[in-house]
Write an enzyme that holds these catalytic residues in place. Structure first.
Site, PDB file in Angstrom:
ATOM      1  N   GLY A 128     -34.569 -21.148   9.779  1.00 50.44           N
ATOM      2  CA  GLY A 128     -33.542 -19.999   9.729  1.00 50.44           C
ATOM      3  C   GLY A 128     -32.966 -19.676   8.400  1.00 50.44           C
ATOM      4  N   CYS A 129     -32.585 -18.207   8.083  1.00 46.84           N
ATOM      5  CA  CYS A 129     -32.122 -17.922   6.889  1.00 46.84           C
ATOM      6  C   CYS A 129     -30.746 -18.815   6.365  1.00 46.84           C
ATOM      7  CB  CYS A 129     -31.919 -16.544   6.657  1.00 46.84           C
ATOM      8  SG  CYS A 129     -30.674 -15.845   7.975  1.00 46.84           S
ATOM      9  N   TYR A 130     -29.850 -18.942   7.098  1.00 46.73           N
ATOM     10  CA  TYR A 130     -28.550 -19.522   6.897  1.00 46.73           C
ATOM     11  C   TYR A 130     -29.136 -21.213   6.528  1.00 46.73           C
ATOM     12  CZ  TYR A 130     -25.276 -15.952   8.233  1.00 46.73           C
ATOM     13  OH  TYR A 130     -24.662 -14.553   8.305  1.00 46.73           O
ATOM     14  N   THR A 154     -31.535 -22.419   5.814  1.00 47.89           N
ATOM     15  CA  THR A 154     -32.379 -22.468   4.420  1.00 47.89           C
ATOM     16  C   THR A 154     -31.476 -22.732   3.338  1.00 47.89           C
ATOM     17  OG1 THR A 154     -34.218 -21.392   5.039  1.00 47.89           O
ATOM     18  CG2 THR A 154     -33.879 -21.260   2.544  1.00 47.89           C
ATOM     19  N   ALA A 155     -30.253 -21.624   3.161  1.00 47.85           N
ATOM     20  CA  ALA A 155     -29.344 -21.758   2.014  1.00 47.85           C
ATOM     21  C   ALA A 155     -28.392 -23.056   2.174  1.00 47.85           C
ATOM     22  CB  ALA A 155     -28.488 -20.397   1.945  1.00 47.85           C
TER      23      ALA A 155
END
Lengths: 342, 342, 342, 342
Positions: free
Chosen positions: B145-147, B149-150
């Site tokens: 997921g994008c979150y 990842t960060a």
């Protein structure tokens, strides 16, 4: 063997965009990067999006630093290019991204820029009739202004096909990067977000004589231009709405045909299918130009609309495209028609 | 010989970003593009920024259409990938950009997604300890997921070096493209411009168990995560502010050293020089991750901040990076650390 | 008889917002308006949204100009209020919108502001326990910082009810007007649009000791604060996400009850219905505070979120509210809970 | 005794803005609020910025619910007002914020709206010559469209003074709230942020015949209008750039004089000092109109630019202003010329 390129003015928006493109250009090796007030600083602090160049340090803009390159790009404030250019030999390809060498008429230059005219170089808008021939092999290139790029490409087919009366009315919206990186109160985010506002109204914008020059050359007669630029709450992009009264006998079909013919072989200018309209977001970061045209029978006018990224096709991408032609490379080398969206 | 890739779900934001990257990937040939409600439409109408693909027409998402490709990317709504994936042979590399195969714990999946667990695939965040080995040669990849990842990239070094207590507090801001392209009133431009707002507060966001899984694996002990996502008025980007109480004896120097070590050889994750902080604009459209970390002695906490482009490194870029590893290509092929700014 | 008010620093964002509110305040007559570098200019050129004051001319900030008013608002850079204030008589109500008189601890002031401590005035956050009594009839008011306003209001009920451990973790996003009107490159529209970025990370922001002071007073014990401010791409608004570990025995119900009790009689602070979350757009231009709170049982933390307009409740509205109390007017006079949306 | 007002269509942007204004209108008591698909919902969930009305519940839009009010505002989709209006008695003041009763020519209506013409009501743009007289005491008001408001006010003085040829060329930028609250993909925040795009090009926009009607009435001869609307990345505001060829003998002085005369006594329309240009941010949330005009001698054109808030002066503020006149109240009651900026 790589072409070695220097960039004078690497800390500004035009210089940064140029470096973004040169970094992926397969024939270019990036040489000296210069700045004035920023000399001595890491590029990573000034252009944090250019990670591969983060550790490069800006040098002062001097003839010594710029010597020994095949290409020198000048991304300097208007009026500063001529002094630098004359120190570079005739064998160096000099690409001026400022206004200094765009205008043919010395009087126009003096009226709009208030200084002596430095001269006229081959004009870096390859899509205009005759422009490519002048660029091939040239050692000097004047990159067009961002507004004239959008406006000239959107409107020249109407004049090339003798469809439009020689009185153009143009309203264009530009993202804020067009105003540069110098900190001025009216360009603060607090001021520009949520706001549209005009400037240079009534013929005062310096890009007006450049449009008149381009459109008049295509029309074969003098063209007047009413140009109103507006500042839009976005970082990049120009949307130019260009209208002109249609000459007698013009039809929607003849307008469409003229535009299809004008852009049939162009790698960067795309005439959109009927019913689809340009959007600056679609050309974000790309060298593409989206154009659409309509004929308003009730008002008797042709409306041509162009969208570009002011920093890419409008500045640095146009510079690279013209450099490619001058160097004998494929015109599209290192450039893309793929935007970054949404 | 080119690797032939199909994209299921080519009309959405994840699919569009993937195509943007695949178009310039030197080893990829773009094959079938599918959609469901949009099947039959020109891609030019759906993704007007992808000019080279404008005349491609979307096909329906069926096994027949997806057959005959070396790689199939699934950019489908959560819960739809499993059904498609099981129709694809074991010799095809299937890269799932949805959530279906990310979680190891079936109970977590069922609690957060409300459907039966489909399974677990090798996890496409190569920078995590051990991740690359699992991806090499794999025929199935679950893109993070994008979150997560960060957050995982910003915080794992603190856990890898045993510097942080196992209770993370994370607040992240995301651009609106993270919420997808389906038209919902609260995602209208009129609603989001000028507004910051949280959602999924109190542990309800589906990315929370994924963060817990990643950080716990690195820490070697269970880690609780308080995660608050917020919607920011920008189209792209995630800024994740991640904090955790420091373990006894931690110093600013030990924190810095842990982060320098963690990212020393990473091509996409850049620990910024001290004093410079991440900005989402700097990674716009790039696969880069900007990380910075501080130790707040007064509060006794480590604050690690990561910035990514949610669509690039956070979705499509991460997918391509992992695909490269699975196919034995150089991990950076077709990807860039150059952002589009300003 | 009208209360006559002067505004020192009328050309900035705080001064402009104050004038916007005073223009519709039924008890106020606007007197002298001063600036320094802008003295002599028409307000219409500096604050073009305040049409009724367009022809007023800024005077220099001197004791003579400010004399003869019932109220003097100081919207000056930090550290400049004390010198002006000491020239104003004790009978004048002086409302300092700067930081000079907010902190009680001289050491805190010196550490964060690097100059001698000028003193401590009654603190203009009426919703804090005991604050109204100190403001009634006072001739000196220290208006809180914008972040401390949002954070203190969102979090104090948890400490007032002894529900939270004394270690707060706060991440807040602010619109760009919080950074003022002085032109700096990183505040250009081109830089902030499309970007989220942190600053003052690790305890360095000057509002941190103010939060510690407020929350500690309510808690009755020292509270540490990990505060990370971020710059959001919008002109106005603060969204503060405030979390703290819950004390043993805390439940979702006890948290909700504490917040309902704290704000039951507050005219400006609205605890939203369960399931609805604050958005800065909803309080745009209003003095309202939207608060919501959740208890994350899995992470064991209370998450309280507050949204304000940084210029209204966070600066000028808070100043007017406190002035109303000091003057014995109804606290809500001239203020509204109606936002301008979308 | 208060005037009791009902609002049909209270959940949309026009209805919400109207309620924002009515809440502070000293003569109005807010009565029934209706919606269709939203009937039964709390207003607090639909219009979270209107805190004083948060607990009001929407009723269905029926004659029974709307009965018993002195004023009924219709904020309904185009074509729905007539059916509701005919159920309201002649003693009720009906203010239609839709298009149904704006046009005088039935053929224009049918061509642009594709349904039978419902009739023509007094037109709620008081600043136009003769408009106030028609509104005084009227029981029916047709509120103008947002674009025609900005365009007519910016351009009519040129026609009233016979300075302009009857061929107007207009390009206007609007904030996204002008497109309403219905969720459509092209209005998503992800799509509109960072983008300028035109729509309804070539005479297709429904506001075109309304402009032609207004300008022609002032000019005393038919006026053609080339109108190009564009969508700008901001929630509110219209910037209209209106140009027309100057008649022979026109000078900058005669143009300026005509505009000064036209707006000398207008409470809401402000001709800016020479050299200052309108900005939508300056009229955010206010009923003010900023106008500036220039004469471009080289192009032989008059350029008049108007900025309004499309929801305030362009819709709900204009409605309240006209209602005030119809009710015999001071025209400015409950309205302001103070914008919310930055």
């Amino acid at each position: 063997m790589a072409v070695r390129a220097a960039v004078a003015g690497a800390s500004g928006y035009a210089g940064g965009e140029l470096l973004r493109l040169l970094l992926t250009h397969p024939e270019i090796e990036i040489g000296a990067l210069t700045g004035n007030s920023n000399a001595g600083q890491r590029l990573g602090a000034l252009q944090p999006h250019l990670l591969p160049l983060a550790d490069r340090v800006l040098e002062p803009t001097t003839a010594e630093v710029l010597a020994g390159h095949d290409v020198v790009f000048l991304a300097l404030p208007h009026g500063q290019s001529a002094a630098v250019a004359e120190q570079l030999g005739p064998e160096v390809l000099v690409v001026d991204m400022g206004a200094d060498f765009r205008l043919k008429d010395a009087g126009d230059w003096e009226r709009f820029y208030g200084s002596p005219h430095a001269g006229t170089w081959p004009y870096g808008l390859p899509e205009l009739p005759g422009a490519r021939a002048a660029l091939e092999g040239s050692k000097r290139i004047a990159v067009p202004g961002c507004y004239p790029t959008a406006v000239s490409l959107a409107l020249f087919p109407a004049y090339a096909a003798s469809l439009a009366e020689p009185e153009a009315v143009i309203v264009a919206a530009s993202g804020t990067s067009g105003a540069g990186k110098a900190a001025k109160p009216h360009l603060l985010g607090s001021e520009v977000m949520g706001s549209m506002s005009p400037y240079g109204v009534g013929g005062g914008h310096r890009h007006t004589p450049e449009m008149i020059q381009n459109l008049g050359a295509v029309a074969g007669e003098p063209v007047t231009v009413s140009f109103t630029p507006t500042l839009a709450p976005m970082p990049r992009g120009i949307l130019a709405t260009c209208t002109a009264k249609a000459k007698p006998g013009v039809t929607a079909e003849s307008v469409r045909a003229a535009y299809e013919k004008a852009f049939a072989d162009e790698p960067f200018v795309h005439l959109l299918p009927e019913g689809q309209w340009p959007a600056t977001a679609s050309v974000y970061g790309s060298n593409a130009v989206q154009v659409q045209v309509a004929y308003d029978a009730a008002a008797g006018r042709i409306i041509a609309i162009g969208a570009i990224d002011n920093l890419t096709k409008g500045t640095a991408g146009g510079a690279v495209q013209s450099m490619n032609i001058a160097l004998g490379l494929d015109e599209t080398t290192g450039l893309t028609t793929i935007g970054v969206a949404p």
